[in-house]
Design a protein around this motif. Structure first.
Motif, PDB file in Angstrom:
ATOM      1  N   ALA A  23       0.848  -1.184   0.000  1.00 28.06           N
ATOM      2  CA  ALA A  23       0.000   0.000   0.000  1.00 28.06           C
ATOM      3  C   ALA A  23       0.887   1.239   0.000  1.00 28.06           C
ATOM      4  CB  ALA A  23      -0.890  -0.003   1.239  1.00 28.06           C
ATOM      5  N   PHE A  24       0.609   2.151  -0.946  1.00 28.88           N
ATOM      6  CA  PHE A  24       1.423   3.359  -0.960  1.00 28.88           C
ATOM      7  C   PHE A  24       0.576   4.586  -0.713  1.00 28.88           C
ATOM      8  CE2 PHE A  24       0.303   4.565  -5.335  1.00 28.88           C
ATOM      9  CZ  PHE A  24       0.007   3.361  -5.919  1.00 28.88           C
ATOM     10  N   SER A  25       1.126   5.506   0.015  1.00 27.94           N
ATOM     11  CA  SER A  25       0.431   6.735   0.363  1.00 27.94           C
ATOM     12  C   SER A  25       1.306   7.916  -0.029  1.00 27.94           C
ATOM     13  CB  SER A  25       0.128   6.776   1.862  1.00 27.94           C
ATOM     14  OG  SER A  25       1.318   6.693   2.612  1.00 27.94           O
ATOM     15  N   GLY A  26       0.646   9.037  -0.234  1.00 31.10           N
ATOM     16  CA  GLY A  26       1.362  10.218  -0.661  1.00 31.10           C
ATOM     17  C   GLY A  26       0.770  10.714  -1.973  1.00 31.10           C
ATOM     18  N   PRO A  27       1.533  11.470  -2.723  1.00 28.88           N
ATOM     19  CA  PRO A  27       1.047  11.964  -4.016  1.00 28.88           C
ATOM     20  C   PRO A  27       0.640  10.816  -4.931  1.00 28.88           C
ATOM     21  CG  PRO A  27       3.096  13.042  -3.397  1.00 28.88           C
ATOM     22  CD  PRO A  27       2.886  11.924  -2.415  1.00 28.88           C
ATOM     23  N   THR A  28      -0.284  11.096  -5.831  1.00 30.73           N
ATOM     24  CA  THR A  28      -0.738  10.061  -6.746  1.00 30.73           C
ATOM     25  C   THR A  28       0.348   9.715  -7.748  1.00 30.73           C
ATOM     26  OG1 THR A  28      -3.009  10.791  -6.549  1.00 30.73           O
ATOM     27  CG2 THR A  28      -2.460   9.486  -8.477  1.00 30.73           C
ATOM     28  N   PHE A  29       0.587   8.431  -7.915  1.00 34.27           N
ATOM     29  CA  PHE A  29       1.600   7.977  -8.855  1.00 34.27           C
ATOM     30  C   PHE A  29       1.004   6.982  -9.834  1.00 34.27           C
ATOM     31  CE2 PHE A  29       5.212  10.162  -7.403  1.00 34.27           C
ATOM     32  CZ  PHE A  29       5.201  10.188  -6.022  1.00 34.27           C
ATOM     33  N   ASN A  74      -5.146   0.974  -8.737  1.00 28.07           N
ATOM     34  CA  ASN A  74      -4.857   2.383  -8.511  1.00 28.07           C
ATOM     35  C   ASN A  74      -5.890   3.046  -7.612  1.00 28.07           C
ATOM     36  OD1 ASN A  74      -2.451   2.536  -9.961  1.00 28.07           O
ATOM     37  ND2 ASN A  74      -3.519   2.894 -11.898  1.00 28.07           N
ATOM     38  N   ALA A  75      -7.120   2.536  -7.627  1.00 28.94           N
ATOM     39  CA  ALA A  75      -8.155   3.110  -6.766  1.00 28.94           C
ATOM     40  C   ALA A  75      -7.818   2.888  -5.290  1.00 28.94           C
ATOM     41  CB  ALA A  75      -9.506   2.504  -7.094  1.00 28.94           C
ATOM     42  N   LYS A  76      -7.111   1.798  -5.022  1.00 26.58           N
ATOM     43  CA  LYS A  76      -6.732   1.478  -3.649  1.00 26.58           C
ATOM     44  C   LYS A  76      -5.278   1.810  -3.363  1.00 26.58           C
ATOM     45  CE  LYS A  76     -10.066  -2.279  -3.088  1.00 26.58           C
ATOM     46  NZ  LYS A  76     -10.260  -3.717  -2.764  1.00 26.58           N
ATOM     47  N   ASN A  77      -4.583   2.359  -4.347  1.00 26.38           N
ATOM     48  CA  ASN A  77      -3.157   2.673  -4.177  1.00 26.38           C
ATOM     49  C   ASN A  77      -2.385   1.468  -3.658  1.00 26.38           C
ATOM     50  OD1 ASN A  77      -3.554   5.241  -5.054  1.00 26.38           O
ATOM     51  ND2 ASN A  77      -3.247   6.234  -3.088  1.00 26.38           N
ATOM     52  N   THR A  78      -2.622   0.337  -4.303  1.00 24.05           N
ATOM     53  CA  THR A  78      -2.012  -0.905  -3.835  1.00 24.05           C
ATOM     54  C   THR A  78      -1.495  -1.709  -5.010  1.00 24.05           C
ATOM     55  OG1 THR A  78      -3.515  -0.980  -1.934  1.00 24.05           O
ATOM     56  CG2 THR A  78      -2.386  -3.022  -2.505  1.00 24.05           C
ATOM     57  N   VAL A  79      -0.354  -2.320  -4.830  1.00 25.33           N
ATOM     58  CA  VAL A  79       0.189  -3.257  -5.805  1.00 25.33           C
ATOM     59  C   VAL A  79       0.313  -4.612  -5.111  1.00 25.33           C
ATOM     60  CG1 VAL A  79       2.595  -2.682  -5.295  1.00 25.33           C
ATOM     61  CG2 VAL A  79       1.997  -3.652  -7.505  1.00 25.33           C
TER      62      VAL A  79
END
Length: 126
Positions: A23-29, A74-79
């Motif tokens: 899970a990544f947080s911060g600016p959208t990438f 991308n909706a969950k900011n998760t890979v």
């Protein structure tokens, strides 16, 4: 501030499966590649899989092709890294990483990945 947090590691028997999450947080990438690397004891960190900013762009190390699948939400900011048919040689600490260069071809070179998670341990018993 960008943060990557891996989870899902553990102990599994040979032939088993695990799914790692990052899970990544911060600016959208959303236009940036993300990757998984792994590091076994006494060995250098090695590329495992990468996912581009479009759905159909992925790359895998030869050692995991056909067994591992990388995906991203991308909706969950998760890979994710789905790992099947695990082998003892897959035992390592697994790290996710973010390439902050937008819309670039995938790379297996860790020097191009700016942000890294803290790692999650995967142990495959024989």
């Amino acid at each position: 501030q960008v943060q990557l947090v891996e989870s899902g590691g553990g102990l599994v028997q040979t032939g088993g499966s695990l799914r790692l999450s990052c899970a990544f947080s911060g600016p959208t990438f959303r236009r940036n590649a993300m990757a998984w690397f792994r590091q076994a004891p006494g060995k250098e960190r090695e590329f495992t899989a990468a996912h581009g900013w479009t759905e159909d762009v992925t790359d895998y190390a030869d050692s995991v092709k056909g067994r591992f699948t990388i995906s991203r939400d991308n909706a969950k900011n998760t890979v994710y890294l789905q790992m099947n048919s695990l082998k003892p040689e897959d035992t390592a600490v697994y790290y996710c990483a973010l390439d902050i260069r937008p819309a670039r071809p995938l790379t297996s070179d860790p020097r191009y990945y700016t942000y890294w998670g803290q790692g999650t341990q995967v142990t495959v018993s024989s």
